[in-house]
Design a protein around this motif. Structure first.
Motif, PDB file in Angstrom:
ATOM      1  N   LEU A 102       9.608  -1.110  -9.544  1.00  0.00           N
ATOM      2  CA  LEU A 102      10.987  -1.116  -9.066  1.00  0.00           C
ATOM      3  C   LEU A 102      11.786   0.050  -9.645  1.00  0.00           C
ATOM      4  O   LEU A 102      12.552   0.699  -8.925  1.00  0.00           O
ATOM      5  CB  LEU A 102      11.667  -2.446  -9.414  1.00  0.00           C
ATOM      6  CG  LEU A 102      13.093  -2.624  -8.879  1.00  0.00           C
ATOM      7  CD1 LEU A 102      13.129  -2.528  -7.362  1.00  0.00           C
ATOM      8  CD2 LEU A 102      13.671  -3.965  -9.340  1.00  0.00           C
ATOM      9  N   ASP A 103      11.589   0.338 -10.919  1.00  0.00           N
ATOM     10  CA  ASP A 103      12.272   1.490 -11.515  1.00  0.00           C
ATOM     11  C   ASP A 103      11.845   2.775 -10.805  1.00  0.00           C
ATOM     12  O   ASP A 103      12.653   3.686 -10.598  1.00  0.00           O
ATOM     13  CB  ASP A 103      11.957   1.590 -13.009  1.00  0.00           C
ATOM     14  CG  ASP A 103      12.660   0.515 -13.824  1.00  0.00           C
ATOM     15  OD1 ASP A 103      13.660  -0.040 -13.329  1.00  0.00           O
ATOM     16  OD2 ASP A 103      12.202   0.222 -14.947  1.00  0.00           O
ATOM     17  N   GLY A 104      10.573   2.830 -10.441  1.00  0.00           N
ATOM     18  CA  GLY A 104      10.083   3.999  -9.717  1.00  0.00           C
ATOM     19  C   GLY A 104      10.720   4.134  -8.351  1.00  0.00           C
ATOM     20  O   GLY A 104      11.053   5.243  -7.910  1.00  0.00           O
ATOM     21  N   TRP A 105      10.916   2.999  -7.666  1.00  0.00           N
ATOM     22  CA  TRP A 105      11.594   3.052  -6.373  1.00  0.00           C
ATOM     23  C   TRP A 105      13.021   3.541  -6.547  1.00  0.00           C
ATOM     24  O   TRP A 105      13.519   4.336  -5.750  1.00  0.00           O
ATOM     25  CB  TRP A 105      11.565   1.696  -5.675  1.00  0.00           C
ATOM     26  CG  TRP A 105      12.595   1.560  -4.593  1.00  0.00           C
ATOM     27  CD1 TRP A 105      13.582   0.644  -4.508  1.00  0.00           C
ATOM     28  CD2 TRP A 105      12.755   2.412  -3.443  1.00  0.00           C
ATOM     29  NE1 TRP A 105      14.350   0.846  -3.390  1.00  0.00           N
ATOM     30  CE2 TRP A 105      13.868   1.935  -2.715  1.00  0.00           C
ATOM     31  CE3 TRP A 105      12.076   3.534  -2.978  1.00  0.00           C
ATOM     32  CZ2 TRP A 105      14.302   2.528  -1.542  1.00  0.00           C
ATOM     33  CZ3 TRP A 105      12.514   4.132  -1.800  1.00  0.00           C
ATOM     34  CH2 TRP A 105      13.599   3.638  -1.090  1.00  0.00           C
ATOM     35  N   HIS A 106      13.681   3.106  -7.607  1.00  0.00           N
ATOM     36  CA  HIS A 106      15.044   3.582  -7.865  1.00  0.00           C
ATOM     37  C   HIS A 106      15.056   5.095  -8.064  1.00  0.00           C
ATOM     38  O   HIS A 106      15.959   5.785  -7.582  1.00  0.00           O
ATOM     39  CB  HIS A 106      15.632   2.879  -9.087  1.00  0.00           C
ATOM     40  CG  HIS A 106      15.982   1.443  -8.850  1.00  0.00           C
ATOM     41  ND1 HIS A 106      16.058   0.501  -9.840  1.00  0.00           N
ATOM     42  CD2 HIS A 106      16.260   0.766  -7.701  1.00  0.00           C
ATOM     43  CE1 HIS A 106      16.386  -0.676  -9.340  1.00  0.00           C
ATOM     44  NE2 HIS A 106      16.511  -0.539  -8.030  1.00  0.00           N
ATOM     45  N   ARG A 107      14.054   5.617  -8.782  1.00  0.00           N
ATOM     46  CA  ARG A 107      13.985   7.073  -8.995  1.00  0.00           C
ATOM     47  C   ARG A 107      13.792   7.806  -7.670  1.00  0.00           C
ATOM     48  O   ARG A 107      14.441   8.819  -7.395  1.00  0.00           O
ATOM     49  CB  ARG A 107      12.845   7.417  -9.963  1.00  0.00           C
ATOM     50  CG  ARG A 107      13.205   7.242 -11.431  1.00  0.00           C
ATOM     51  CD  ARG A 107      12.136   7.814 -12.352  1.00  0.00           C
ATOM     52  NE  ARG A 107      10.942   6.965 -12.403  1.00  0.00           N
ATOM     53  CZ  ARG A 107      10.779   5.970 -13.260  1.00  0.00           C
ATOM     54  NH1 ARG A 107      11.722   5.698 -14.154  1.00  0.00           N
ATOM     55  NH2 ARG A 107       9.668   5.257 -13.239  1.00  0.00           N
ATOM     56  N   LEU A 108      12.873   7.291  -6.846  1.00  0.00           N
ATOM     57  CA  LEU A 108      12.626   7.927  -5.547  1.00  0.00           C
ATOM     58  C   LEU A 108      13.854   7.820  -4.655  1.00  0.00           C
ATOM     59  O   LEU A 108      14.233   8.787  -3.972  1.00  0.00           O
ATOM     60  CB  LEU A 108      11.423   7.267  -4.875  1.00  0.00           C
ATOM     61  CG  LEU A 108      11.056   7.777  -3.471  1.00  0.00           C
ATOM     62  CD1 LEU A 108      10.726   9.259  -3.505  1.00  0.00           C
ATOM     63  CD2 LEU A 108       9.892   6.966  -2.893  1.00  0.00           C
ATOM     64  N   ASP A 109      14.495   6.663  -4.658  1.00  0.00           N
ATOM     65  CA  ASP A 109      15.698   6.431  -3.858  1.00  0.00           C
ATOM     66  C   ASP A 109      16.797   7.422  -4.233  1.00  0.00           C
ATOM     67  O   ASP A 109      17.421   8.054  -3.368  1.00  0.00           O
ATOM     68  CB  ASP A 109      16.154   4.995  -4.074  1.00  0.00           C
ATOM     69  CG  ASP A 109      17.289   4.577  -3.155  1.00  0.00           C
ATOM     70  OD1 ASP A 109      17.331   5.068  -2.009  1.00  0.00           O
ATOM     71  OD2 ASP A 109      18.127   3.768  -3.571  1.00  0.00           O
ATOM     72  N   HIS A 156       0.819  -1.210   0.000  1.00  0.00           N
ATOM     73  CA  HIS A 156       0.000   0.000   0.000  1.00  0.00           C
ATOM     74  C   HIS A 156       0.853   1.260   0.000  1.00  0.00           C
ATOM     75  O   HIS A 156       0.359   2.336  -0.331  1.00  0.00           O
ATOM     76  CB  HIS A 156      -0.956  -0.002   1.196  1.00  0.00           C
ATOM     77  CG  HIS A 156      -0.296   0.245   2.517  1.00  0.00           C
ATOM     78  ND1 HIS A 156       0.512  -0.685   3.132  1.00  0.00           N
ATOM     79  CD2 HIS A 156      -0.315   1.315   3.341  1.00  0.00           C
ATOM     80  CE1 HIS A 156       0.949  -0.193   4.277  1.00  0.00           C
ATOM     81  NE2 HIS A 156       0.469   1.014   4.431  1.00  0.00           N
ATOM     82  N   LEU A 157       2.130   1.132   0.346  1.00  0.00           N
ATOM     83  CA  LEU A 157       3.037   2.284   0.314  1.00  0.00           C
ATOM     84  C   LEU A 157       3.739   2.368  -1.035  1.00  0.00           C
ATOM     85  O   LEU A 157       3.959   1.350  -1.694  1.00  0.00           O
ATOM     86  CB  LEU A 157       4.074   2.159   1.432  1.00  0.00           C
ATOM     87  CG  LEU A 157       3.520   2.330   2.849  1.00  0.00           C
ATOM     88  CD1 LEU A 157       4.529   1.857   3.879  1.00  0.00           C
ATOM     89  CD2 LEU A 157       3.143   3.782   3.106  1.00  0.00           C
ATOM     90  N   PRO A 158       4.123   3.574  -1.460  1.00  0.00           N
ATOM     91  CA  PRO A 158       4.819   3.721  -2.742  1.00  0.00           C
ATOM     92  C   PRO A 158       6.242   3.169  -2.726  1.00  0.00           C
ATOM     93  O   PRO A 158       6.816   2.921  -3.783  1.00  0.00           O
ATOM     94  CB  PRO A 158       4.831   5.241  -2.978  1.00  0.00           C
ATOM     95  CG  PRO A 158       3.768   5.793  -2.087  1.00  0.00           C
ATOM     96  CD  PRO A 158       3.747   4.881  -0.890  1.00  0.00           C
ATOM     97  N   ALA A 159       6.836   2.996  -1.537  1.00  0.00           N
ATOM     98  CA  ALA A 159       8.210   2.507  -1.407  1.00  0.00           C
ATOM     99  C   ALA A 159       8.218   1.180  -0.656  1.00  0.00           C
ATOM    100  O   ALA A 159       7.356   0.936   0.195  1.00  0.00           O
ATOM    101  CB  ALA A 159       9.074   3.524  -0.659  1.00  0.00           C
ATOM    102  N   PRO A 160       9.174   0.300  -0.945  1.00  0.00           N
ATOM    103  CA  PRO A 160       9.243  -0.995  -0.257  1.00  0.00           C
ATOM    104  C   PRO A 160       9.933  -0.900   1.103  1.00  0.00           C
ATOM    105  O   PRO A 160      10.298   0.180   1.554  1.00  0.00           O
ATOM    106  CB  PRO A 160      10.091  -1.835  -1.227  1.00  0.00           C
ATOM    107  CG  PRO A 160      10.999  -0.843  -1.877  1.00  0.00           C
ATOM    108  CD  PRO A 160      10.193   0.424  -2.007  1.00  0.00           C
TER     109      PRO A 160
END
Length: 460
Positions: A421-428, A40-44
């Motif tokens: 996963l690509d989105g998490w990399h961008r946020l990270d 439910h969260l945008p990040a893992p």
């Protein structure tokens, strides 16, 4: 029934869910596997990102191992997708052979004493979510108390106590969000009192957590000599358990310290069972009342009848976490878990009333066993559940749309702004860039919409 591929959904992208996916992919089996993680969260990373204090970089090193699993590229992530709202159990049955729920336990366990509902009485889990920048919590927190009580003798109680007592300048090298830093900087706190109903040899926190308290700048550690009159059971615990021995040594070193020069004080009260949070007459916290306990000779405690009271203006209840029910899934309201046998979810038969397996549905992590244990327990937990997932292949669901593309089409058709996963990399990378500009490892993005915009490449 012959199967050559398992399409598996895992709900929860924290350590429990990620370990379950990794263990299944590495397990001996005679079928292929395709795994989708939903959160439910945008990040893992779940409670490793949102349940560990920002000044604990060593513990957050767990993320490195989790990142390696996800970055292999053989597990898909769908973040910002809420089970029960954006997707349902029926949706999962349509696209997968089975589902594992790894949703953890994020709410506060209840503390059934008078006054727990007063203004200024807070659940520790909510405070942790605030100072960790959880997107679903308010940006501000009422930090207006000079004297604060923390109820509990576990690591969460120490995290809360440390963050309250620590000077905010000493947190500025961490990933603490700007709104949290501003809130803590304005706090007038002078005294933090930690209450545990048992003695010093029965605490649930670790030596590392305890030592860190003693290293706080301009904070006196206050312990009370009356709490160190050990009985035989306590002396045996010190002699027979290395962890207890170290904790006892640290506490006794603090007894020898000179105090009185620091601007803040952190008090540890043992043999103190909170019995009431006292109303100040206006519906707010005015004091904490507790009963002095004593050793019972067997490692436990009994009440002495001696009642004490201390003026405080806020109370944090750090008495444990509790799981949350999931739509369409059985839930044990007493223990806050999904009823299960070794991870196989159980449902009561309508005719006999006896529990039976709910085929295709599994649990792992805290929602399976309750909020106890550390990372090692989470891994062994996942192994047990995965064993049954593999062995139950004859009872898997038969999905009508098992293709990987069909899940994406479903989410897009519903207008769900999911992250991958690509989105998490961008946020990270974005958070690390924010941190780099300030000489820090990262600064968390807090608002959910902003997290999603950055992840999806929609940010201005």
């Amino acid at each position: 029934m012959t199967r050559n591929k398992l399409r598996l959904a895992i709900v929860g992208a924290g350590p429990a869910g990620i370990y379950a996916a990794d263990i299944l992919l590495k397990a001996e089996r005679n079928f292929d596997v395709s795994i989708d993680l939903f959160d439910h969260l945008p990040a893992p990373y779940g409670l490793v990102r949102y349940g560990v204090a920002p000044d604990h970089p060593r513990i957050k090193g767990i993320i490195t191992a989790l990142r390696e699993v996800l970055d292999r590229g053989d597990i898909r992530i769908f973040g910002n997708v809420k089970f029960g709202e954006d997707i349902t159990l029926e949706d999962l049955k349509k696209h997968y052979n089975a589902v594992i729920f790894a949703t953890g336990a994020v709410k506060d366990a209840s503390l059934n004493i008078p006054g727990a509902e007063l203004e200024g009485s807070f659940g520790a889990a909510e405070f942790v979510s605030w100072f960790d920048g959880h997107p679903d919590f308010p940006r501000t927190w009422p930090l207006d108390a000079k004297e604060v009580a923390v109820i509990g003798n576990g690591n969460v109680a120490l995290d809360v106590s440390r963050i309250l007592a620590k000077h905010v300048e000493d947190l500025m090298s961490t990933e603490i969000p700007a709104n949290v830093a501003a809130g803590l900087a304005a706090s007038p706190v002078t005294d933090v009192h930690v209450f545990g109903r048992r003695g010093p040899t029965s605490v649930k926190f670790t030596p590392l957590e305890l030592r860190e308290l003693g290293e706080l700048r301009d904070v006196d550690m206050i312990v009370y000599d009356e709490d160190f009159d050990y009985d035989d059971a306590a002396r045996a615990a010190v002699a027979g358990n290395k962890q207890v021995f170290v904790i006892d040594k640290v506490l006794n070193q603090w007894r020898q310290r000179e105090v009185g020069q620091a601007s803040r004080r952190l008090h540890l009260h043992f043999f103190a069972k909170p019995i009431e949070i006292v109303d100040d007459g206006t519906g707010k916290v005015g004091a904490i009342r507790w009963e002095r306990t004593a050793p019972d000779g067997e490692g436990g405690v009994v009440g002495t009848g001696e009642i004490r009271e201390l003026p405080v203006q806020a109370v944090y209840r750090a008495v444990g976490y509790f799981g949350s029910p999931l739509s369409g899934i059985p839930f044990d309201k007493k223990f806050g878990v999904i009823p299960n046998h070794e991870g196989q979810v159980l449902i009561r038969d309508k005719e006999s009333g006896e529990p039976r397996q709910m085929y295709g549905v599994y649990a792992t992590g805290w929602i399976k066993r309750g909020p106890v244990g550390l990372i090692g327990h989470t891994k062994s937990d996942a192994m047990e559940t995965i064993k049954h997932v593999i062995n139950d292949l004859g009872n898997w669901w038969t999905p009508e749309s098992p293709s990987e593309e069909s899940v994406v089409e479903m989410l897009e058709s519903r207008g769900i702004r999911w992250t991958d996963l690509d989105g998490w990399h961008r946020l990270d990378e974005h958070e690390q860039a924010l941190g780099s500009a300030e000489g820090r490892v990262r600064v968390k993005v807090v608002p959910r919409d902003e997290m999603v915009d950055i992840s999806r490449g929609d940010a201005a």
